[in-house]
Design an enzyme around this catalytic site. Structure first.
Site, PDB file in Angstrom:
ATOM      1  N   TYR A 188     -15.436  -6.660  17.427  1.00 20.99           N
ATOM      2  CA  TYR A 188     -16.141  -5.415  17.133  1.00 20.99           C
ATOM      3  C   TYR A 188     -17.273  -5.610  16.137  1.00 20.99           C
ATOM      4  CZ  TYR A 188     -12.256  -3.256  19.435  1.00 20.99           C
ATOM      5  OH  TYR A 188     -11.341  -2.896  20.360  1.00 20.99           O
ATOM      6  N   LYS A 255      -2.617 -13.289  18.356  1.00 17.41           N
ATOM      7  CA  LYS A 255      -2.606 -14.092  19.576  1.00 17.41           C
ATOM      8  C   LYS A 255      -3.012 -15.518  19.163  1.00 17.41           C
ATOM      9  CE  LYS A 255      -2.394 -14.331  24.125  1.00 17.41           C
ATOM     10  NZ  LYS A 255      -1.112 -14.386  24.802  1.00 17.41           N
ATOM     11  N   ASP A 309       1.228 -10.260  23.122  1.00 17.58           N
ATOM     12  CA  ASP A 309       1.799  -9.806  24.402  1.00 17.58           C
ATOM     13  C   ASP A 309       3.274  -9.444  24.271  1.00 17.58           C
ATOM     14  OD1 ASP A 309       0.602 -12.969  25.324  1.00 17.58           O
ATOM     15  OD2 ASP A 309       2.538 -12.628  24.378  1.00 17.58           O
ATOM     16  N   ASP A 333      -6.552  -2.095  18.422  1.00 19.96           N
ATOM     17  CA  ASP A 333      -7.108  -1.083  19.311  1.00 19.96           C
ATOM     18  C   ASP A 333      -6.170  -0.868  20.498  1.00 19.96           C
ATOM     19  OD1 ASP A 333      -8.775   0.638  20.600  1.00 19.96           O
ATOM     20  OD2 ASP A 333     -10.339  -0.810  21.052  1.00 19.96           O
TER      21      ASP A 333
END
Ligand code: NAD
Length: 447
Positions: A188, A255, A309, A333
């Site tokens: 972002y 991640k 995940d 987000d």
């Protein structure tokens, strides 16, 4: 006293922060931005509910001095711009503010109407609603600019279940967590380059020259910066919240198995803050298993991490194992919206954007222009954001009254059209559909 042009500071206490603690006084001055569209419907209802709760909780000894501030359509009318500098400075000065949603142009068109969000290729009269004083040139998101100008680095989203709200999840009643999403970095940050552009081509060449690795020449290139500074201050905020609210755990979501030096480093830095700055109050999962047979010692906050995940699965299958979650921007987000869906949708989800000094609380939905002025929509999001604001000031007695009133109103199925529709679809026959202000009143009546 700072001099403003359009902002009229009311009588009351200027909020101060000392050593990370907020001092609100008995009559704190709080900025209020009504926002565009249904912001005009929900914001006054929120103010009324808050005033009643504060009055009831403190027997008239405390009260909020609301200070109207202007952006969006009201910014255009007061200052000739949708994002006035004075409004930014007033929030900085007051330290706490609450806002409705703002129109954000999303299409290619050059102009947007701030009454109805219609986009067109000329100024003057709106082709859709016919108003002449609401059309302005397209602009960048007002919300994003508030975050950037005020360095509101943490997006904070509590997610909890209200009994009676139809939810797709069997374990919805066990959902009660709060997400701290980093707000200033990651994909972002705005370093996104079109394929064939000078920067994208140069980056592809640089990587080839320095590492020998190939990226297809027709690729767009995005850069994902995640810094030690940004990661640590986010984790610090999450930990302070967990300590202040007596919560059992903080989970670092990342991640890092794929993005080792961005999300993986986020995890590493987050653990470092917990150990180095809050070592007496925290314990890791590994330490718990190595030394305490899997049982968290009394008074310690458990620090754990989960790959992004897997957390999407676990919030559905074992939601009660999670309390505070600390996330990089993109994971945050995705997860905030997924988490809200677990408890029945966006309508009731509150939020705030915070720095160490400033709290800007907000409705998380958009301006829903087709419902503007109809006194119809659900004011739950901004009311629950006001509860966060009251807790932030240490006025949790008033916040609890509102939660209590809302729990009972939903339990009694006295709700706005959105929840009424869902409840009827679930087969409930005792639903009383009320207006936006009617829902506010239903909360007040049940406090
Ligand atoms: P939206 O959230 O405004 O509306 C989508 C639909 O959700 C509405 O038609 C309505 O059916 C429902 N809805 C939204 N809020 C509701 C409420 N409080 N009670 C009951 N139902 C509600 O999203 P959109 O139509 O995609 O966006 C409209 C405008 O809002 C756009 O300009 C967009 O950029 C802006 N927006 C602003 C924010 C913000 O300021 N935080 C957030 C999202 C969208």
């Amino acid at each position: 006293m700072v001099q403003f042009k359009e902002v009229k500071i009311p009588e009351g206490d200027l909020i101060q922060t000392k050593n990370g603690k907020i001092e609100a006084g008995d009559h704190p001055i709080i900025g209020v931005l009504r926002g565009d569209g249904i912001g005009l419907d929900i914001t006054p209802v929120m103010q009324h509910v808050v005033d009643e709760a504060v009055n009831k909780a403190y027997g008239g000894q405390r009260g909020i001095a609301w200070c109207p501030l202007y952006a969006g359509l009201e910014g255009l009318h007061h200052y000739g711009t949708e994002f006035p500098d004075e409004t930014v400075e007033a929030i900085r000065y007051l330290k706490v503010a609450i806002k409705g949603p703002f129109t954000t142009p999303i299409g290619e068109e050059t102009h947007v109407c701030l009454y109805c969000a219609h986009q067109q290729y000329h100024g003057g009269k709106c082709d859709k609603c016919g108003r002449e004083d609401g059309v302005t040139k397209r602009f960048r998101s007002i919300n994003v600019r508030f975050r950037q100008r005020l360095d509101l680095y943490a997006c904070v989203r509590p997610v909890r279940y209200f009994e009676g709200v139809p939810s797709p999840n069997k374990y919805a009643s066990k959902v009660n967590f709060i997400l701290f999403r980093e707000n200033t970095e990651d994909v972002y940050a705005g370093y996104d380059y079109e394929r064939g552009s000078e920067v994208a081509t140069a980056i592809i060449k640089l990587i080839k020259d320095m590492t020998g690795r190939e990226i297809r020449s027709d690729s767009g290139i995005g850069v994902k910066p995640i810094s030690e500074f940004g990661s640590k201050r986010l984790m610090r905020a999450a930990l302070k919240w967990a300590i202040q609210q007596n919560l059992p755990s903080v989970t670092i979501v990342h991640k890092g198995n794929i993005m080792k030096f961005t999300e993986g480093s986020f995890k590493k830095w987050a653990y470092e803050v917990a150990a180095e700055e809050f070592g007496d109050k925290t314990i890791t999962e590994k330490e718990v298993w190595d030394n305490f047979d899997g049982k968290v010692p009394e008074g310690k906050i458990l620090i754990k991490d989960r790959i992004a995940d897997s957390i999407f699965q676990q919030i559905q299958t074992r939601p009660d194992e999670y309390s505070v979650l600390a996330l990089p921007n993109l994971e945050g987000d995705f997860l905030s919206d997924a988490a809200i869906a677990l408890v029945g949708g966006l309508g009731l989800g509150p939020g705030s954007n915070m720095s160490d000094e400033i709290g800007l609380f907000e409705a998380t939905h958009g301006t829903a222009p087709k419902y503007t002025g109809m006194d119809k929509v659900n004011p739950g999001s901004i009311i629950l954001s006001a509860v966060m604001m009251l807790n932030h000031m240490g006025w949790s007695e008033a916040g609890d009254l509102i939660i209590n009133g809302m729990e009972k109103a939903i339990h009694d199925a006295v709700v706005t059209y959105d929840l009424a529709r869902l409840m009827r679809r679930e087969g409930r026959e005792d639903v009383t559909e009320v207006s936006c202000s009617g829902f506010g009143q239903a909360i007040i009546d049940r406090m």
